[in-house]
Design a protein around this motif. Structure first.
Motif, short mmCIF file in Angstrom:
data_model
loop_
_atom_site.label_atom_id
_atom_site.label_comp_id
_atom_site.label_asym_id
_atom_site.label_seq_id
_atom_site.Cartn_x
_atom_site.Cartn_y
_atom_site.Cartn_z
N ILE A 89 -46.11 -9.17 -3.57
CA ILE A 89 -46.47 -8.95 -2.18
C ILE A 89 -47.98 -9.11 -2.00
O ILE A 89 -48.43 -9.77 -1.06
CB ILE A 89 -45.99 -7.56 -1.70
CG1 ILE A 89 -44.46 -7.56 -1.58
CG2 ILE A 89 -46.65 -7.18 -0.37
CD1 ILE A 89 -43.86 -6.20 -1.27
N ARG A 90 -48.76 -8.54 -2.91
CA ARG A 90 -50.22 -8.64 -2.81
C ARG A 90 -50.67 -10.10 -2.87
O ARG A 90 -51.48 -10.55 -2.06
CB ARG A 90 -50.88 -7.84 -3.93
CG ARG A 90 -52.41 -7.86 -3.87
CD ARG A 90 -53.04 -7.01 -4.96
NE ARG A 90 -52.47 -7.16 -6.28
CZ ARG A 90 -52.72 -8.18 -7.11
NH1 ARG A 90 -53.54 -9.14 -6.76
NH2 ARG A 90 -52.16 -8.24 -8.30
N LEU A 91 -50.11 -10.87 -3.83
CA LEU A 91 -50.49 -12.28 -3.95
C LEU A 91 -50.06 -13.07 -2.72
O LEU A 91 -50.81 -13.92 -2.22
CB LEU A 91 -49.86 -12.89 -5.21
CG LEU A 91 -50.41 -12.41 -6.55
CD1 LEU A 91 -49.58 -12.95 -7.70
CD2 LEU A 91 -51.87 -12.80 -6.71
N GLY A 92 -48.86 -12.81 -2.23
CA GLY A 92 -48.36 -13.51 -1.05
C GLY A 92 -49.20 -13.22 0.18
O GLY A 92 -49.55 -14.12 0.94
N LEU A 93 -49.54 -11.94 0.37
CA LEU A 93 -50.37 -11.57 1.52
C LEU A 93 -51.76 -12.18 1.42
O LEU A 93 -52.34 -12.59 2.43
CB LEU A 93 -50.46 -10.05 1.65
CG LEU A 93 -49.17 -9.35 2.11
CD1 LEU A 93 -49.37 -7.84 2.10
CD2 LEU A 93 -48.74 -9.83 3.48
N SER A 94 -52.27 -12.25 0.21
CA SER A 94 -53.59 -12.86 0.01
C SER A 94 -53.54 -14.34 0.40
O SER A 94 -54.44 -14.85 1.08
CB SER A 94 -54.01 -12.71 -1.46
OG SER A 94 -55.21 -13.37 -1.69
N LYS A 95 -52.48 -15.03 0.00
CA LYS A 95 -52.33 -16.45 0.37
C LYS A 95 -52.15 -16.61 1.87
O LYS A 95 -52.68 -17.55 2.47
CB LYS A 95 -51.16 -17.07 -0.39
CG LYS A 95 -51.43 -17.24 -1.86
CD LYS A 95 -50.23 -17.77 -2.59
CE LYS A 95 -50.51 -17.81 -4.10
NZ LYS A 95 -49.34 -18.19 -4.86
N VAL A 127 -55.49 -16.25 3.62
CA VAL A 127 -56.30 -17.47 3.52
C VAL A 127 -55.76 -18.52 4.49
O VAL A 127 -56.51 -19.14 5.23
CB VAL A 127 -56.29 -18.00 2.07
CG1 VAL A 127 -56.89 -19.39 2.00
CG2 VAL A 127 -57.06 -17.06 1.16
N ALA A 128 -54.43 -18.71 4.48
CA ALA A 128 -53.82 -19.73 5.33
C ALA A 128 -54.01 -19.42 6.81
O ALA A 128 -54.27 -20.31 7.62
CB ALA A 128 -52.34 -19.87 5.01
N LEU A 129 -53.89 -18.16 7.18
CA LEU A 129 -53.98 -17.78 8.59
C LEU A 129 -55.42 -17.50 9.03
O LEU A 129 -55.71 -17.53 10.22
CB LEU A 129 -53.11 -16.57 8.88
CG LEU A 129 -51.62 -16.78 8.63
CD1 LEU A 129 -50.87 -15.48 8.80
CD2 LEU A 129 -51.06 -17.85 9.55
N GLY A 130 -56.30 -17.26 8.07
CA GLY A 130 -57.68 -16.96 8.39
C GLY A 130 -58.41 -18.13 9.02
O GLY A 130 -59.33 -17.96 9.82
#
Length: 190
Positions: free
Chosen positions: A173-179, A182-185
């Motif tokens: 979950i942490r890795l997915g949210l981090s990605k 980045v993608a949505l930022g």
């Protein structure tokens, strides 16, 4: 490299005594062939690597229970690999159904009523962008995030449902949210 099954039993006895060098040697002997077997069924390098790790993790935990009268070490390893591969296939089938259901649920949600047509367009664009970003995540990360955010499951419930450790679920979950961050930022409305 030629595999000599006669050398496997002494290695397994050492593994049962928590000898990491013996586990590394057994891994070096069988990891490639177990990977190939898993890949043939799964068709995914990442999933096949996970199967191999699961096999050797189980060997580490259960080496004391190995019974040489029931099978050779290599046969035992292949049985574990087959079982883990089938588990992953079932999990992937379940997660595909869950992902389709959760994406369908998001798509079918009515747009909030707004008098501002520009706001409606921006919300539609944002929803499409989020769905695209989620679809680009690795399967196991997407699955964990969807279970947490679309189904409302706790990390412990996700771990129990997927048959994973709590730490693995939290990491995914942490890795997915981090990605996603980045993608949505970098996203800005057109």
């Amino acid at each position: 490299m030629t595999i000599e099954p006669a050398f496997d039993e002494p290695l397994l006895k050492r593994i049962a005594q928590q000898d990491q060098a013996a586990l590394a040697e057994l891994y070096d002997r069988y990891a490639q062939i177990l990977y190939a077997v898993a890949f043939k069924s799964l068709g995914s390098a990442q999933e096949s690597e996970e199967v191999v790790l699961d096999v050797f993790s189980q060997v580490w935990r259960t080496a004391t229970h190995y019974d040489n009268s029931r099978s050779r070490v290599d046969t035992w390893l292949f049985m574990i690999a087959r079982s883990r591969t089938l588990d992953r296939l079932r999990r992937l089938q379940r997660s595909t159904k869950i992902a389709v259901a959760s994406v369908d649920a998001v798509k079918s949600q009515p747009h909030p009523l707004s008098n501002d047509p520009i706001e409606g367009v921006l919300l539609s664009e944002r929803r499409a962008h989020v769905l695209t970003a989620i679809a680009q995540l690795p399967e196991e990360q997407r699955q964990a995030i969807e279970l947490a955010y679309y189904k409302g499951l706790t990390h412990s419930e996700i771990a129990a449902q997927l048959g994973l450790s709590l730490g693995t679920v939290k990491t995914r979950i942490r890795l997915g949210l981090s990605k996603l961050r980045v993608a949505l930022g970098n996203w800005e409305p057109r």
